[in-house]
Design a protein around this motif. Sequence first.
Motif, PDB file in Angstrom:
ATOM      1  N   ARG A 125      -6.605  -0.977  -5.039  1.00  0.00           N
ATOM      2  CA  ARG A 125      -5.238  -1.447  -4.449  1.00  0.00           C
ATOM      3  C   ARG A 125      -4.269  -0.265  -4.684  1.00  0.00           C
ATOM      4  O   ARG A 125      -3.609   0.178  -3.951  1.00  0.00           O
ATOM      5  CB  ARG A 125      -4.902  -2.699  -4.999  1.00  0.00           C
ATOM      6  N   ALA A 126      -4.222   0.214  -6.023  1.00  0.00           N
ATOM      7  CA  ALA A 126      -3.357   1.498  -6.368  1.00  0.00           C
ATOM      8  C   ALA A 126      -3.427   2.540  -5.542  1.00  0.00           C
ATOM      9  O   ALA A 126      -2.841   3.423  -5.134  1.00  0.00           O
ATOM     10  CB  ALA A 126      -3.441   1.540  -7.980  1.00  0.00           C
ATOM     11  N   GLU A 127      -5.100   2.933  -5.522  1.00  0.00           N
ATOM     12  CA  GLU A 127      -5.531   4.218  -4.850  1.00  0.00           C
ATOM     13  C   GLU A 127      -4.828   3.857  -3.118  1.00  0.00           C
ATOM     14  O   GLU A 127      -4.679   4.960  -2.586  1.00  0.00           O
ATOM     15  CB  GLU A 127      -6.994   4.195  -4.732  1.00  0.00           C
ATOM     16  N   GLU A 128      -5.015   2.864  -2.684  1.00  0.00           N
ATOM     17  CA  GLU A 128      -4.636   2.485  -1.334  1.00  0.00           C
ATOM     18  C   GLU A 128      -3.184   2.669  -1.097  1.00  0.00           C
ATOM     19  O   GLU A 128      -2.643   3.167  -0.185  1.00  0.00           O
ATOM     20  CB  GLU A 128      -5.403   1.397  -0.774  1.00  0.00           C
ATOM     21  N   GLN A 129      -2.505   2.131  -2.063  1.00  0.00           N
ATOM     22  CA  GLN A 129      -0.994   2.257  -1.893  1.00  0.00           C
ATOM     23  C   GLN A 129      -0.488   3.821  -2.059  1.00  0.00           C
ATOM     24  O   GLN A 129       0.319   4.189  -1.386  1.00  0.00           O
ATOM     25  CB  GLN A 129      -0.285   1.630  -3.127  1.00  0.00           C
ATOM     26  N   GLN A 130      -1.397   4.494  -2.824  1.00  0.00           N
ATOM     27  CA  GLN A 130      -0.954   6.127  -2.794  1.00  0.00           C
ATOM     28  C   GLN A 130      -1.362   6.650  -1.668  1.00  0.00           C
ATOM     29  O   GLN A 130      -0.587   7.420  -1.180  1.00  0.00           O
ATOM     30  CB  GLN A 130      -1.789   6.516  -4.118  1.00  0.00           C
ATOM     31  N   ARG A 131      -2.573   6.359  -1.046  1.00  0.00           N
ATOM     32  CA  ARG A 131      -2.791   7.079   0.198  1.00  0.00           C
ATOM     33  C   ARG A 131      -1.839   6.581   1.282  1.00  0.00           C
ATOM     34  O   ARG A 131      -1.369   7.620   2.010  1.00  0.00           O
ATOM     35  CB  ARG A 131      -4.131   6.605   0.653  1.00  0.00           C
ATOM     36  N   LEU A 132      -1.465   5.372   1.290  1.00  0.00           N
ATOM     37  CA  LEU A 132      -0.537   4.981   2.378  1.00  0.00           C
ATOM     38  C   LEU A 132       0.880   5.784   2.142  1.00  0.00           C
ATOM     39  O   LEU A 132       1.463   6.093   3.003  1.00  0.00           O
ATOM     40  CB  LEU A 132      -0.381   3.561   2.258  1.00  0.00           C
ATOM     41  N   GLN A 133       1.258   5.973   1.055  1.00  0.00           N
ATOM     42  CA  GLN A 133       2.506   6.544   0.593  1.00  0.00           C
ATOM     43  C   GLN A 133       2.469   8.141   1.045  1.00  0.00           C
ATOM     44  O   GLN A 133       3.527   8.658   1.543  1.00  0.00           O
ATOM     45  CB  GLN A 133       2.918   6.610  -0.919  1.00  0.00           C
ATOM     46  N   THR A 134       1.282   8.747   0.966  1.00  0.00           N
ATOM     47  CA  THR A 134       0.965  10.199   1.486  1.00  0.00           C
ATOM     48  C   THR A 134       1.205  10.157   2.909  1.00  0.00           C
ATOM     49  O   THR A 134       1.734  11.122   3.382  1.00  0.00           O
ATOM     50  CB  THR A 134      -0.311  10.662   0.855  1.00  0.00           C
ATOM     51  N   VAL A 135       0.617   9.280   3.661  1.00  0.00           N
ATOM     52  CA  VAL A 135       0.578   9.200   5.062  1.00  0.00           C
ATOM     53  C   VAL A 135       2.019   9.085   5.494  1.00  0.00           C
ATOM     54  O   VAL A 135       2.455   9.472   6.387  1.00  0.00           O
ATOM     55  CB  VAL A 135      -0.180   7.902   5.543  1.00  0.00           C
ATOM     56  N   ILE A 136       2.782   8.033   4.826  1.00  0.00           N
ATOM     57  CA  ILE A 136       4.358   7.930   5.108  1.00  0.00           C
ATOM     58  C   ILE A 136       4.908   9.307   4.805  1.00  0.00           C
ATOM     59  O   ILE A 136       5.798   9.295   5.549  1.00  0.00           O
ATOM     60  CB  ILE A 136       4.747   6.436   4.490  1.00  0.00           C
ATOM     61  N   ALA A 137       4.865   9.870   3.781  1.00  0.00           N
ATOM     62  CA  ALA A 137       5.537  10.942   3.762  1.00  0.00           C
ATOM     63  C   ALA A 137       5.259  12.050   4.597  1.00  0.00           C
ATOM     64  O   ALA A 137       6.063  12.792   4.838  1.00  0.00           O
ATOM     65  CB  ALA A 137       5.367  11.482   2.246  1.00  0.00           C
ATOM     66  N   SER A 138       4.119  12.064   4.935  1.00  0.00           N
ATOM     67  CA  SER A 138       3.849  13.223   6.101  1.00  0.00           C
ATOM     68  C   SER A 138       4.215  12.906   7.394  1.00  0.00           C
ATOM     69  O   SER A 138       4.543  13.599   8.271  1.00  0.00           O
ATOM     70  CB  SER A 138       2.225  13.592   6.275  1.00  0.00           C
ATOM     71  N   ASP A 139       4.104  11.551   7.973  1.00  0.00           N
ATOM     72  CA  ASP A 139       4.181  11.224   9.407  1.00  0.00           C
ATOM     73  C   ASP A 139       5.344  10.632   9.849  1.00  0.00           C
ATOM     74  O   ASP A 139       5.816  10.607  10.815  1.00  0.00           O
ATOM     75  CB  ASP A 139       3.047  10.407   9.911  1.00  0.00           C
ATOM     76  N   CYS A 140       6.320  10.037   8.727  1.00  0.00           N
ATOM     77  CA  CYS A 140       7.607   9.564   8.938  1.00  0.00           C
ATOM     78  C   CYS A 140       8.684  10.480   8.761  1.00  0.00           C
ATOM     79  O   CYS A 140       9.025  10.296   7.785  1.00  0.00           O
ATOM     80  CB  CYS A 140       7.722   8.243   8.200  1.00  0.00           C
ATOM     81  N   LYS A 141       8.738  11.524   9.348  1.00  0.00           N
ATOM     82  CA  LYS A 141      10.068  12.371   9.175  1.00  0.00           C
ATOM     83  C   LYS A 141      10.957  12.110  10.283  1.00  0.00           C
ATOM     84  O   LYS A 141      10.756  11.742  11.387  1.00  0.00           O
ATOM     85  CB  LYS A 141       9.355  13.602   9.193  1.00  0.00           C
TER      86      LYS A 141
END
Length: 178
Positions: free
Chosen positions: A162-178
């Motif tokens: 769960r923690a790994e998936e949350q970190q991965r999702l946070q990375t996607v949000i940081a790169s795609d949600c600008k």
Amino acid sequence: MRFVHLNSLVLALVCAVPTVASAQWQWIDSAGKKVFSDQSPPPDIPEKNIVRRPGGGSPRVTFPQGTPSAAPDAAEPGTAPAPATAASGARPSGVDKELEEKAKKAEEAEKAKRAAELQKVAQAKAENCNRARQSKATFDSGIRVARLNAQGEREIIDDKARAEEQQRLQTVIASDCK
């Protein structure tokens, strides 16, 4: 007998094709591009930029600047009459208007294609951003999440995954949600 004449005619035509194809001019224009034509290069092309002439190395014939309305018999003896250009008598620019228009249209089409591709990429990023935010909200809520394993069975995700998936999702949000 007729077959022999037909063969010799075909052989003569095949041998004549390369001589017709070799009757071309080749020069380097002011932009540095090689130009191939069946007509001589424009007068503004220097002699050193002419790479190939039809029929070998005969130099380019230059004509004196005269009025285009002069009669051919009024020219000096030993000189060829100047070829008639357009009806206006203007010197040819060496640039084909239709070719310029086609090049502009092709360039505009390429720009439109790039803009459409950029729009598709932006739309895909927006969709990825929305999915990542929804998934992150699900993982942050603390509810149990299950995935299918290789055998097709449902497995509950543990805290580490769960923690790994949350970190991965946070990375996607940081790169795609600008």
